[in-house]
Scaffold this motif. Structure first.
Motif, PDB file in Angstrom:
ATOM      1  N   VAL A 175       0.853  -1.183   0.000  1.00  0.00           N
ATOM      2  CA  VAL A 175       0.000   0.000   0.000  1.00  0.00           C
ATOM      3  C   VAL A 175       0.884   1.227   0.000  1.00  0.00           C
ATOM      4  N   GLY A 176       0.585   2.141  -0.898  1.00  0.00           N
ATOM      5  CA  GLY A 176       1.319   3.391  -0.969  1.00  0.00           C
ATOM      6  C   GLY A 176       0.443   4.552  -0.528  1.00  0.00           C
ATOM      7  N   GLY A 177       0.982   5.354   0.370  1.00  0.00           N
ATOM      8  CA  GLY A 177       0.364   6.610   0.775  1.00  0.00           C
ATOM      9  C   GLY A 177       1.442   7.663   0.676  1.00  0.00           C
ATOM     10  N   ILE A 178       1.795   8.243   1.787  1.00  0.00           N
ATOM     11  CA  ILE A 178       2.988   9.086   1.811  1.00  0.00           C
ATOM     12  C   ILE A 178       4.218   8.187   1.673  1.00  0.00           C
ATOM     13  N   ARG A 179       4.218   7.060   2.403  1.00  0.00           N
ATOM     14  CA  ARG A 179       5.279   6.066   2.348  1.00  0.00           C
ATOM     15  C   ARG A 179       4.733   4.787   1.726  1.00  0.00           C
ATOM     16  N   VAL A 180       5.561   3.745   1.669  1.00  0.00           N
ATOM     17  CA  VAL A 180       5.126   2.433   1.156  1.00  0.00           C
ATOM     18  C   VAL A 180       5.180   1.423   2.284  1.00  0.00           C
ATOM     19  N   LYS A 181       4.084   0.689   2.451  1.00  0.00           N
ATOM     20  CA  LYS A 181       4.002  -0.361   3.461  1.00  0.00           C
ATOM     21  C   LYS A 181       3.748  -1.702   2.772  1.00  0.00           C
ATOM     22  N   ARG A 182       4.198  -2.783   3.427  1.00  0.00           N
ATOM     23  CA  ARG A 182       3.991  -4.140   2.901  1.00  0.00           C
ATOM     24  C   ARG A 182       3.402  -5.031   3.983  1.00  0.00           C
ATOM     25  N   SER A 183       2.500  -5.904   3.562  1.00  0.00           N
ATOM     26  CA  SER A 183       1.965  -6.923   4.455  1.00  0.00           C
ATOM     27  C   SER A 183       2.225  -8.289   3.842  1.00  0.00           C
ATOM     28  N   ASP A 184       2.673  -9.221   4.667  1.00  0.00           N
ATOM     29  CA  ASP A 184       2.928 -10.585   4.214  1.00  0.00           C
ATOM     30  C   ASP A 184       1.876 -11.570   4.708  1.00  0.00           C
ATOM     31  N   ASP A 185       0.852 -11.040   5.378  1.00  0.00           N
ATOM     32  CA  ASP A 185      -0.191 -11.911   5.912  1.00  0.00           C
ATOM     33  C   ASP A 185      -1.589 -11.396   5.560  1.00  0.00           C
ATOM     34  N   GLY A 186      -1.731 -10.944   4.326  1.00  0.00           N
ATOM     35  CA  GLY A 186      -3.040 -10.539   3.842  1.00  0.00           C
ATOM     36  C   GLY A 186      -3.582  -9.254   4.413  1.00  0.00           C
ATOM     37  N   GLY A 187      -2.719  -8.410   4.955  1.00  0.00           N
ATOM     38  CA  GLY A 187      -3.154  -7.123   5.471  1.00  0.00           C
ATOM     39  C   GLY A 187      -3.370  -7.087   6.969  1.00  0.00           C
ATOM     40  N   ALA A 188      -3.008  -8.158   7.664  1.00  0.00           N
ATOM     41  CA  ALA A 188      -3.186  -8.195   9.123  1.00  0.00           C
ATOM     42  C   ALA A 188      -2.131  -7.353   9.829  1.00  0.00           C
ATOM     43  N   THR A 189      -0.881  -7.442   9.384  1.00  0.00           N
ATOM     44  CA  THR A 189       0.211  -6.660   9.962  1.00  0.00           C
ATOM     45  C   THR A 189       0.997  -6.001   8.835  1.00  0.00           C
ATOM     46  N   TRP A 190       1.768  -4.959   9.202  1.00  0.00           N
ATOM     47  CA  TRP A 190       2.445  -4.139   8.188  1.00  0.00           C
ATOM     48  C   TRP A 190       3.883  -3.848   8.572  1.00  0.00           C
TER      49      TRP A 190
END
Length: 300
Positions: A175-190
Protein backbone atom coordinates in the motif's frame (compact mmCIF):
# COMPACT_ATOMS: atom_id res chain seq x y z
CA UNK A 1 -1.62 11.30 -33.55
CA UNK A 2 -4.59 11.39 -31.20
CA UNK A 3 -8.27 12.11 -31.53
CA UNK A 4 -11.16 12.33 -29.08
CA UNK A 5 -12.97 9.03 -28.44
CA UNK A 6 -15.63 10.14 -25.98
CA UNK A 7 -18.92 10.11 -27.87
CA UNK A 8 -21.58 9.52 -25.22
CA UNK A 9 -19.20 10.32 -22.37
CA UNK A 10 -18.25 13.81 -23.53
CA UNK A 11 -15.63 15.68 -21.47
CA UNK A 12 -15.78 13.78 -18.18
CA UNK A 13 -12.68 13.16 -16.07
CA UNK A 14 -11.68 9.49 -16.28
CA UNK A 15 -10.35 7.96 -13.06
CA UNK A 16 -9.56 4.51 -14.48
CA UNK A 17 -9.86 2.63 -17.77
CA UNK A 18 -9.98 -1.10 -18.53
CA UNK A 19 -9.63 -2.96 -21.83
CA UNK A 20 -11.18 -6.42 -21.90
CA UNK A 21 -8.31 -8.92 -22.42
CA UNK A 22 -10.69 -11.28 -24.24
CA UNK A 23 -12.45 -8.73 -26.44
CA UNK A 24 -10.37 -5.56 -26.93
CA UNK A 25 -13.38 -3.78 -28.46
CA UNK A 26 -14.87 -3.62 -24.95
CA UNK A 27 -13.62 -0.83 -22.71
CA UNK A 28 -14.88 0.19 -19.28
CA UNK A 29 -14.25 3.68 -17.90
CA UNK A 30 -14.71 4.87 -14.34
CA UNK A 31 -15.45 8.58 -14.55
CA UNK A 32 -16.39 11.51 -12.34
CA UNK A 33 -20.00 10.94 -13.42
CA UNK A 34 -20.49 7.17 -13.38
CA UNK A 35 -19.19 4.06 -15.17
CA UNK A 36 -19.28 4.02 -18.97
CA UNK A 37 -18.81 1.07 -21.31
CA UNK A 38 -17.91 0.82 -25.00
CA UNK A 39 -18.38 -2.17 -27.29
CA UNK A 40 -16.84 -0.61 -30.40
CA UNK A 41 -13.31 0.24 -29.35
CA UNK A 42 -14.19 3.58 -27.69
CA UNK A 43 -16.05 4.98 -30.71
CA UNK A 44 -19.21 5.31 -28.58
CA UNK A 45 -19.89 5.02 -24.85
CA UNK A 46 -22.93 4.17 -22.73
CA UNK A 47 -23.53 4.79 -19.02
CA UNK A 48 -23.98 1.41 -17.29
CA UNK A 49 -23.82 2.30 -13.59
CA UNK A 50 -27.11 3.06 -11.86
CA UNK A 51 -25.60 6.19 -10.31
CA UNK A 52 -23.32 9.01 -11.38
CA UNK A 53 -20.85 9.13 -8.50
CA UNK A 54 -17.11 9.67 -8.94
CA UNK A 55 -15.46 6.30 -9.73
CA UNK A 56 -11.70 6.09 -9.21
CA UNK A 57 -10.73 2.40 -9.55
CA UNK A 58 -11.64 -0.58 -11.73
CA UNK A 59 -10.25 -4.13 -11.86
CA UNK A 60 -11.05 -7.35 -13.69
CA UNK A 61 -11.02 -10.62 -11.79
CA UNK A 62 -7.85 -12.38 -12.99
CA UNK A 63 -8.77 -14.89 -15.69
CA UNK A 64 -12.44 -13.84 -15.87
CA UNK A 65 -13.28 -10.48 -17.44
CA UNK A 66 -17.00 -11.04 -16.85
CA UNK A 67 -16.37 -10.10 -13.23
CA UNK A 68 -15.37 -6.49 -12.71
CA UNK A 69 -14.79 -4.56 -9.50
CA UNK A 70 -15.12 -0.82 -8.98
CA UNK A 71 -14.85 1.76 -6.21
CA UNK A 72 -16.50 5.14 -6.13
CA UNK A 73 -16.67 7.66 -3.32
CA UNK A 74 -15.55 5.11 -0.77
CA UNK A 75 -17.94 2.33 -1.81
CA UNK A 76 -17.34 -1.03 -3.49
CA UNK A 77 -19.25 -2.30 -6.54
CA UNK A 78 -19.22 -5.53 -8.53
CA UNK A 79 -20.38 -6.57 -12.00
CA UNK A 80 -20.83 -10.19 -13.12
CA UNK A 81 -21.69 -9.39 -16.75
CA UNK A 82 -18.61 -7.53 -18.03
CA UNK A 83 -19.68 -4.15 -16.72
CA UNK A 84 -23.25 -4.04 -18.04
CA UNK A 85 -24.79 -3.96 -14.56
CA UNK A 86 -23.39 -3.14 -11.14
CA UNK A 87 -24.24 -4.10 -7.55
CA UNK A 88 -23.24 -2.29 -4.40
CA UNK A 89 -21.44 -4.63 -1.96
CA UNK A 90 -21.42 -3.90 1.77
CA UNK A 91 -21.17 -7.41 3.24
CA UNK A 92 -18.29 -7.05 5.69
CA UNK A 93 -16.97 -3.85 4.14
CA UNK A 94 -17.85 -0.39 5.40
CA UNK A 95 -17.96 2.83 3.44
CA UNK A 96 -14.98 5.15 3.57
CA UNK A 97 -14.06 8.30 1.67
CA UNK A 98 -11.74 6.68 -0.86
CA UNK A 99 -10.94 3.04 -1.75
CA UNK A 100 -8.37 1.31 -3.96
CA UNK A 101 -8.46 -2.28 -5.26
CA UNK A 102 -5.88 -5.02 -5.75
CA UNK A 103 -6.30 -8.51 -7.24
CA UNK A 104 -3.78 -11.28 -7.86
CA UNK A 105 -3.49 -14.23 -10.25
CA UNK A 106 -1.94 -16.16 -7.36
CA UNK A 107 -5.51 -16.51 -6.06
CA UNK A 108 -8.16 -15.01 -8.39
CA UNK A 109 -10.81 -15.26 -5.64
CA UNK A 110 -8.95 -12.69 -3.52
CA UNK A 111 -9.89 -9.01 -3.65
CA UNK A 112 -8.06 -6.49 -1.48
CA UNK A 113 -9.54 -3.08 -0.73
CA UNK A 114 -7.69 -0.37 1.14
CA UNK A 115 -10.19 2.09 2.57
CA UNK A 116 -9.29 5.56 3.76
CA UNK A 117 -10.90 8.59 5.28
CA UNK A 118 -10.05 11.86 3.58
CA UNK A 119 -6.60 11.78 5.19
CA UNK A 120 -5.78 8.62 7.14
CA UNK A 121 -6.15 4.84 7.05
CA UNK A 122 -9.67 3.47 7.57
CA UNK A 123 -9.14 -0.29 7.15
CA UNK A 124 -7.79 -3.06 4.90
CA UNK A 125 -10.49 -5.46 3.72
CA UNK A 126 -10.05 -8.82 1.99
CA UNK A 127 -12.54 -10.92 0.08
CA UNK A 128 -11.88 -14.61 -0.58
CA UNK A 129 -15.02 -15.12 -2.70
CA UNK A 130 -14.54 -12.72 -5.62
CA UNK A 131 -15.94 -9.66 -3.90
CA UNK A 132 -19.18 -11.17 -2.58
CA UNK A 133 -18.19 -10.58 1.04
CA UNK A 134 -15.25 -9.10 2.92
CA UNK A 135 -13.35 -9.43 6.17
CA UNK A 136 -11.60 -6.55 7.89
CA UNK A 137 -7.95 -7.55 8.19
CA UNK A 138 -6.66 -4.47 10.05
CA UNK A 139 -7.55 -0.90 10.94
CA UNK A 140 -4.24 0.09 12.53
CA UNK A 141 -1.57 1.33 12.57
CA UNK A 142 -2.16 4.35 10.39
CA UNK A 143 -0.19 3.08 7.38
CA UNK A 144 -0.98 6.27 5.45
CA UNK A 145 0.69 8.65 7.92
CA UNK A 146 4.13 10.26 7.67
CA UNK A 147 5.53 7.94 10.37
CA UNK A 148 7.51 4.83 9.42
CA UNK A 149 5.89 2.83 12.22
CA UNK A 150 2.42 4.12 11.39
CA UNK A 151 1.90 5.68 14.80
CA UNK A 152 1.41 9.17 13.44
CA UNK A 153 -1.90 10.91 12.82
CA UNK A 154 -3.33 12.17 9.55
CA UNK A 155 -2.10 11.54 6.04
CA UNK A 156 -2.93 12.51 2.47
CA UNK A 157 -5.30 9.79 1.29
CA UNK A 158 -7.24 12.35 -0.73
CA UNK A 159 -4.06 12.85 -2.77
CA UNK A 160 -1.82 9.76 -2.61
CA UNK A 161 -3.26 6.26 -2.28
CA UNK A 162 -2.50 3.05 -4.20
CA UNK A 163 -2.33 -0.70 -3.67
CA UNK A 164 -0.90 -3.75 -5.44
CA UNK A 165 -0.95 -7.49 -4.72
CA UNK A 166 1.96 -9.81 -5.44
CA UNK A 167 1.21 -11.98 -8.51
CA UNK A 168 2.92 -15.03 -6.94
CA UNK A 169 2.22 -14.70 -3.21
CA UNK A 170 -1.49 -14.00 -2.65
CA UNK A 171 -0.92 -12.93 0.96
CA UNK A 172 1.64 -10.23 0.11
CA UNK A 173 0.30 -6.76 -0.63
CA UNK A 174 1.74 -3.26 -0.86
CA UNK A 175 0.00 0.00 0.00
CA UNK A 176 1.32 3.39 -0.97
CA UNK A 177 0.36 6.61 0.78
CA UNK A 178 2.99 9.09 1.81
CA UNK A 179 5.28 6.07 2.35
CA UNK A 180 5.13 2.43 1.16
CA UNK A 181 4.00 -0.36 3.46
CA UNK A 182 3.99 -4.14 2.90
CA UNK A 183 1.97 -6.92 4.45
CA UNK A 184 2.93 -10.59 4.21
CA UNK A 185 -0.19 -11.91 5.91
CA UNK A 186 -3.04 -10.54 3.84
CA UNK A 187 -3.15 -7.12 5.47
CA UNK A 188 -3.19 -8.20 9.12
CA UNK A 189 0.21 -6.66 9.96
CA UNK A 190 2.44 -4.14 8.19
CA UNK A 191 6.11 -3.26 7.73
CA UNK A 192 7.61 -0.10 6.25
CA UNK A 193 9.56 -0.64 3.01
CA UNK A 194 10.44 3.00 2.34
CA UNK A 195 14.15 3.76 2.12
CA UNK A 196 15.92 7.11 2.11
CA UNK A 197 16.18 7.11 -1.70
CA UNK A 198 12.47 6.60 -2.38
CA UNK A 199 10.46 9.77 -2.90
CA UNK A 200 7.29 10.23 -0.87
CA UNK A 201 3.68 10.62 -2.13
CA UNK A 202 2.86 7.37 -3.93
CA UNK A 203 0.22 7.35 -6.70
CA UNK A 204 0.39 4.05 -8.60
CA UNK A 205 2.11 0.69 -8.25
CA UNK A 206 1.99 -2.26 -10.63
CA UNK A 207 3.73 -5.61 -11.08
CA UNK A 208 5.13 -6.28 -14.55
CA UNK A 209 3.75 -9.44 -16.21
CA UNK A 210 7.11 -9.73 -18.02
CA UNK A 211 9.65 -9.73 -15.19
CA UNK A 212 7.52 -10.02 -12.04
CA UNK A 213 8.99 -6.85 -10.54
CA UNK A 214 7.02 -3.91 -9.20
CA UNK A 215 7.09 -0.38 -10.56
CA UNK A 216 6.01 2.65 -8.58
CA UNK A 217 4.98 6.17 -9.60
CA UNK A 218 5.22 9.04 -7.14
CA UNK A 219 5.83 12.78 -6.98
CA UNK A 220 9.53 12.15 -7.63
CA UNK A 221 9.21 10.00 -10.76
CA UNK A 222 9.27 6.26 -11.50
CA UNK A 223 10.94 3.63 -9.31
CA UNK A 224 11.68 -0.07 -9.70
CA UNK A 225 11.47 -2.40 -6.72
CA UNK A 226 14.50 -4.35 -7.86
CA UNK A 227 14.24 -8.07 -7.04
CA UNK A 228 11.44 -6.97 -4.70
CA UNK A 229 14.05 -5.92 -2.15
CA UNK A 230 15.30 -2.39 -2.92
CA UNK A 231 14.06 0.75 -4.68
CA UNK A 232 15.88 2.09 -7.74
CA UNK A 233 15.09 5.44 -9.34
CA UNK A 234 14.61 4.89 -13.10
CA UNK A 235 13.30 8.39 -13.91
CA UNK A 236 16.49 9.49 -15.70
CA UNK A 237 15.64 10.74 -19.19
CA UNK A 238 12.11 11.86 -18.33
CA UNK A 239 11.91 15.65 -18.14
CA UNK A 240 9.18 16.07 -15.56
CA UNK A 241 10.18 18.76 -13.06
CA UNK A 242 7.88 21.71 -12.37
CA UNK A 243 9.81 24.89 -11.69
CA UNK A 244 8.43 27.28 -9.07
CA UNK A 245 11.24 29.84 -8.98
CA UNK A 246 14.51 30.51 -10.80
CA UNK A 247 17.73 32.23 -9.70
CA UNK A 248 20.61 33.37 -11.93
CA UNK A 249 24.17 34.03 -10.79
CA UNK A 250 25.41 37.54 -11.50
CA UNK A 251 29.00 36.31 -11.49
CA UNK A 252 28.79 33.17 -13.60
CA UNK A 253 26.33 32.93 -16.49
CA UNK A 254 26.54 29.12 -16.39
CA UNK A 255 25.15 28.88 -12.87
CA UNK A 256 21.43 28.77 -12.06
CA UNK A 257 19.17 27.70 -9.21
CA UNK A 258 15.70 26.17 -9.63
CA UNK A 259 13.09 25.47 -6.95
CA UNK A 260 10.98 22.46 -8.00
CA UNK A 261 7.52 21.40 -6.90
CA UNK A 262 7.96 18.42 -4.55
CA UNK A 263 11.55 17.93 -5.68
CA UNK A 264 13.68 20.38 -3.75
CA UNK A 265 16.15 22.90 -5.19
CA UNK A 266 18.89 22.07 -7.69
CA UNK A 267 21.83 24.04 -9.04
CA UNK A 268 23.00 23.94 -12.64
CA UNK A 269 26.80 24.34 -12.86
CA UNK A 270 27.05 24.57 -16.64
CA UNK A 271 27.26 20.81 -17.12
CA UNK A 272 24.70 19.07 -14.92
CA UNK A 273 22.18 19.56 -12.13
CA UNK A 274 23.04 18.96 -8.46
CA UNK A 275 20.35 18.80 -5.78
CA UNK A 276 21.19 21.12 -2.89
CA UNK A 277 17.98 21.28 -0.83
CA UNK A 278 14.86 19.21 -0.20
CA UNK A 279 11.12 19.56 0.32
CA UNK A 280 9.20 21.76 -2.10
CA UNK A 281 11.75 24.16 -3.54
CA UNK A 282 10.54 27.73 -3.91
CA UNK A 283 12.39 31.04 -4.15
CA UNK A 284 16.13 30.68 -4.79
CA UNK A 285 18.78 33.32 -5.39
CA UNK A 286 22.52 33.96 -5.52
CA UNK A 287 24.01 36.65 -3.34
CA UNK A 288 24.44 39.75 -5.53
CA UNK A 289 27.72 40.73 -3.86
CA UNK A 290 29.42 37.48 -2.82
CA UNK A 291 29.60 34.60 -5.37
CA UNK A 292 30.22 32.09 -2.59
CA UNK A 293 26.71 32.48 -1.15
CA UNK A 294 23.32 31.38 -2.39
CA UNK A 295 19.88 31.14 -0.77
CA UNK A 296 17.03 28.69 -1.09
CA UNK A 297 13.63 28.22 0.52
CA UNK A 298 11.45 25.17 0.99
CA UNK A 299 8.10 23.94 2.19
CA UNK A 300 8.13 20.55 3.90
Amino acid sequence: TWEFANDGMESLSVGDLLIDPINPEVLIAGTADGIFRSEDGAVTWELTSSNTINYKELAFKPGDSQIVYATGQGRFYKSVDNGLNWDYVNNGIQQGTRMVIAVTPANPEYVYVCSANSTDFRALFRSTDSGESFEEMSDSPNILSWAADGNGEGGQAWYDLCISADPVNADRIYVGGIRVKRSDDGGATWIDVQNSYLHVDQHWMEFSPHNGQMYLCNDGGIYLYENNTDWVDITNGIVNSQIYKFGQSQFNASKALCGFQDNGTSEYNGTNWQRINGGDGFESAYDPEDPEYWYTSLYY
